[in-house]
Design a protein around this motif. Structure first.
Motif, short mmCIF file in Angstrom:
data_model
loop_
_atom_site.label_atom_id
_atom_site.label_comp_id
_atom_site.label_asym_id
_atom_site.label_seq_id
_atom_site.Cartn_x
_atom_site.Cartn_y
_atom_site.Cartn_z
N GLU A 619 -53.07 -50.80 -63.67
CA GLU A 619 -53.21 -50.92 -62.22
C GLU A 619 -52.44 -52.15 -61.74
O GLU A 619 -52.02 -53.01 -62.52
CB GLU A 619 -54.69 -51.05 -61.84
CG GLU A 619 -55.50 -49.79 -62.08
CD GLU A 619 -56.92 -49.93 -61.54
OE1 GLU A 619 -57.05 -50.33 -60.36
OE2 GLU A 619 -57.86 -49.67 -62.29
N ARG A 620 -52.30 -52.23 -60.43
CA ARG A 620 -51.52 -53.32 -59.83
C ARG A 620 -52.07 -54.68 -60.23
O ARG A 620 -51.31 -55.60 -60.57
CB ARG A 620 -51.52 -53.17 -58.31
CG ARG A 620 -50.57 -54.12 -57.59
CD ARG A 620 -50.62 -53.91 -56.09
NE ARG A 620 -49.52 -54.57 -55.39
CZ ARG A 620 -49.38 -54.57 -54.07
NH1 ARG A 620 -50.27 -53.94 -53.30
NH2 ARG A 620 -48.35 -55.19 -53.51
N GLU A 621 -53.40 -54.83 -60.23
CA GLU A 621 -54.00 -56.12 -60.57
C GLU A 621 -53.69 -56.51 -62.02
O GLU A 621 -53.45 -57.68 -62.33
CB GLU A 621 -55.52 -56.07 -60.35
CG GLU A 621 -55.95 -55.99 -58.90
CD GLU A 621 -55.75 -54.60 -58.31
OE1 GLU A 621 -55.46 -53.65 -59.09
OE2 GLU A 621 -55.86 -54.45 -57.08
N SER A 622 -53.70 -55.52 -62.92
CA SER A 622 -53.39 -55.81 -64.33
C SER A 622 -51.94 -56.25 -64.49
O SER A 622 -51.63 -57.12 -65.31
CB SER A 622 -53.66 -54.57 -65.19
OG SER A 622 -55.02 -54.21 -65.14
N ILE A 623 -51.05 -55.64 -63.72
CA ILE A 623 -49.64 -56.02 -63.80
C ILE A 623 -49.46 -57.45 -63.31
O ILE A 623 -48.70 -58.23 -63.90
CB ILE A 623 -48.79 -55.02 -62.99
CG1 ILE A 623 -48.79 -53.66 -63.72
CG2 ILE A 623 -47.37 -55.53 -62.80
CD1 ILE A 623 -48.06 -52.57 -62.99
#
Length: 678
Positions: A619-623
């Motif tokens: 997900e965007r947060e993990s990236i």
């Protein structure tokens, strides 16, 4: 009452016989600077309905059924030789034509000859976008250009192509019973029958009447069909000019042929004889191919004698036993390579067609032999190197007298210091050692098996391993690898139970025909590769670099892009290369020496490692957690984050929201490009 009947019959008779009245050919004659030219301003075409397989292969928003086609022929004088120039105009009032390639199909006594044409000039009313030149190849492995455009747009387009034909080829074409024009366009193939063959024949006669035909000399060699019985005799034809009456008449006796025109030369393929000729535009024979393909009713193998006593039944090891080591190798793609000898090259292949079936070899079979005057000098005879003794140096001190004596046999060496390690390189053997500077212990050694004097690699396994053996052949002997990865150049390597780290030509970890390029032994553990490092290493590399070669060879059906032809055909400064099966798109920039300026990876297909350890499942947060805060973000429906990777690279992530995960954002595609210098 009878008169109207007579008049009606007369009118009917006129209607019936009128189409058979001979129409005067529309051939115009002009004289410019005392040179006579002829032109047939309109070649009559009749459309042919065919099953369009191409439209089934490419998802298209439209077909080219609205395309208007116009063809004319005119004489042209080049290097004091008359040619026929075909001028093809294509116009679609609704859609962009994209790009394609052109063939002429000649039919005589139920058999077909094909001429693939190359444009000497191309005009577009708009600059084509995302165009590239790939290659098609026939059953002999002979390549010829085809051009495609990845995206089509609405809007009127007009193209003009000019194709040159030698007068002899034009004479051959119009001698057929039927002649067809095949236009392979984006998402559509157009077939037309040329109706006015009589006018084309008249044009041929007029041009031949003013053409300067060469006169045979008393010194001209007398050729007969026996010259085709052996390679030794065929060598006599190299550099001879086919415009001489003796040679033109000789080649005509070989029967039906296919012809492929390229930018600076053309090739003739006599498929039923297993012989091909590559001919310069000025008429000289550049090389002669002797081929081993057998497809019933289509291709037949060459029946004559090959150089050095080899036969098509010989595989690579048997051929080298007769001919000795080649002077050089040229990997062509996985499962195929060229070996150079003085006066000829051998095209080896793991896969070839025999009796109409695709046959697989454990060793390489001879696919063809190419006779040429432009071939390498004889291989330098080097003293043999005991490969097992060389491997036994690992862990020994380089200062040991026995080690020094052995290394002296490798020829002059070059030494360079790299701090902790000192490197010894032996250019005559293309071998090197990495030595601990403090202890003088040899930590790593590297060599090419069965090349430059090195013996094959042997060990506690059956058989032996040679340079360019395929990965499939290697793993039949050594089993599955215990470790694998990619080198700095992007090429794949694998480590096996014997301790050998075998380097392969291409990036692919799945292609079993990847050829061996070198073998390495080392005391050191493998350093884990940084995720996606091979992608970053591609940026800025030129199209002919080893890194790009390894990458394209793995991804792109092992075809080589003809960048020089891109500029000739399309005059654009950038071209795109997409590989749907791998979800990768490369952008090359630069006219003279194209280099990779950008890489796009798509979620549907790409499964390789990505820079920073991210994946398409993050997900965007993990990236953000892995790459840090982006230097720029924009967009709402499909937001984009731009990250800085180190100091040299940008990584841009375009997100999407899956239907089953509302409110969440995942990567849809990833763009990587270099930071521009200020």
């Amino acid at each position: 009452m009878k008169r109207p009947i007579v008049i009606s019959l007369l009118v009917l008779l006129l209607i019936v016989v009128f189409p058979s009245v001979t129409v005067q050919a529309r051939i115009k004659k002009t004289t410019v600077k005392n040179v006579i030219h002829y032109e047939l301003d309109k070649i009559q075409l009749q459309g042919i309905e065919v099953q369009d397989f191409q439209s089934l292969l490419h998802f298209a928003p439209y077909e080219q059924k609205d395309c208007k086609v116009k063809l004319k022929a005119q004489s042209q004088l080049i290097n004091e030789q008359y040619h026929i120039c075909l001028v093809l105009n294509l116009e679609n009032p609704k859609y962009d034509l994209g790009s394609g390639y052109i063939k002429l199909k000649k039919t005589s006594t139920g058999k077909h000859d094909y001429y693939t044409l190359f444009p000497v000039l191309a005009h577009y009313n708009v600059d084509p976008l995302m165009q590239w030149v790939g290659t098609e190849e026939n059953a002999w492995g002979i390549k010829y250009p085809s051009t495609w455009q990845s995206t089509c747009y609405e809007g009127e387009s007009k193209y003009e192509f000019r194709f040159l034909l030698t007068l002899a080829d034009f004479e051959d074409l119009v001698a057929g019973e039927e002649l067809e024009l095949l236009i392979f366009l984006n998402h559509s193939t157009l077939y037309y029958q040329i109706k006015n063959l009589s006018e084309l024949r008249e044009l041929k006669q007029k041009v031949m009447a003013v053409a300067k035909q060469p006169v045979p000399t008393n010194n001209a060699p007398a050729y007969s069909l026996e010259i085709f019985n052996s390679a030794e005799q065929l060598f006599r034809l190299l550099a001879q000019n086919i415009y001489t009456p003796e040679l033109a008449g000789l080649l005509a006796k070989l029967g039906r042929k296919d012809v492929i025109y390229l930018e600076n030369f053309r090739s003739y393929y006599y498929k039923e004889k297993g012989i091909s000729f590559t001919i310069a535009n000025t008429g000289e024979i550049v090389n002669i191919g002797l081929h081993n393909t057998n497809i019933p009713d289509e291709y037949q193998p060459y029946q004559g004698e090959l150089p050095g006593g080899v036969t098509f039944a010989d595989e690579r090891r048997a051929a080298e036993a007769k001919l000795g080591p080649p002077s050089g190798f040229q990997p062509e793609k996985p499962g195929r390579f060229y070996a150079g000898y003085q006066g000829f090259m051998i095209n080896y292949s793991n896969l070839y067609i025999k009796d109409g079936e695709l046959t697989e070899h454990g060793d390489y079979a001879i696919s063809s032999v190419i006779l040429s005057l432009n071939t390498p000098a004889p291989a330098q005879i080097l003293a043999p190197v005991d490969t097992q003794e060389y491997i036994s140096l690992l862990g020994q001190s380089i200062k040991e007298p026995k080690t020094q004596s052995f290394l002296k046999g490798l020829g002059p060496g070059k030494v360079s210091s790299g701090g902790k390690y000192t490197y010894y390189f032996y250019p005559q053997r293309d071998a090197y050692l990495k030595v601990d500077t403090a202890t003088s212990v040899i930590h790593t050694l590297w060599f090419r098996p069965k090349a430059l004097g090195f013996q094959p690699y042997r060990g506690n396994f059956e058989g032996e391993i040679w340079l360019l053996d395929t990965r499939r052949s290697v793993e039949e002997k050594l089993g599955e690898p215990t470790d694998w990865g990619n080198s700095d150049s992007g090429a794949f390597w694998a480590k096996y139970r014997t301790g050998a780290k075998i380097h392969y030509q291409y990036l692919s970890a799945s292609n079993r025909y990847n050829p061996v390029t070198a073998i390495e032994f080392s005391l050191e553990d493998e350093t884990p590769a940084q995720p996606g490092a091979y992608l970053l290493n591609l940026l800025g590399k030129k199209s002919d670099s080893p890194e790009v070669g390894a990458f394209l060879g793995s991804l792109y059906n092992y075809s080589v892009l003809e960048h020089s032809q891109v500029t000739v055909l399309f005059t654009n400064l950038a071209l795109g290369v997409s590989s749907g099966l791998n979800g990768i798109e490369l952008t090359f920039t630069g006219r003279e020496a194209p280099q990779i300026s950008g890489i796009t990876l798509r979620r549907h297909y790409f499964t390789g490692s990505l820079p920073g350890g991210i994946t398409f499942n993050h997900e965007r947060e993990s990236i953000w957690g892995k790459l840090g805060k982006p230097v720029d973000s924009f967009g709402s429906e499909n937001p984009v984050d731009d990250f800085l990777i180190g100091t040299k690279f940008h990584l841009s992530v375009v997100y999407y929201t899956p239907k089953d995960s509302p409110g969440k954002l995942f990567p849809d595609r990833i763009n990587i490009y270099q930071v521009k210098d200020e």
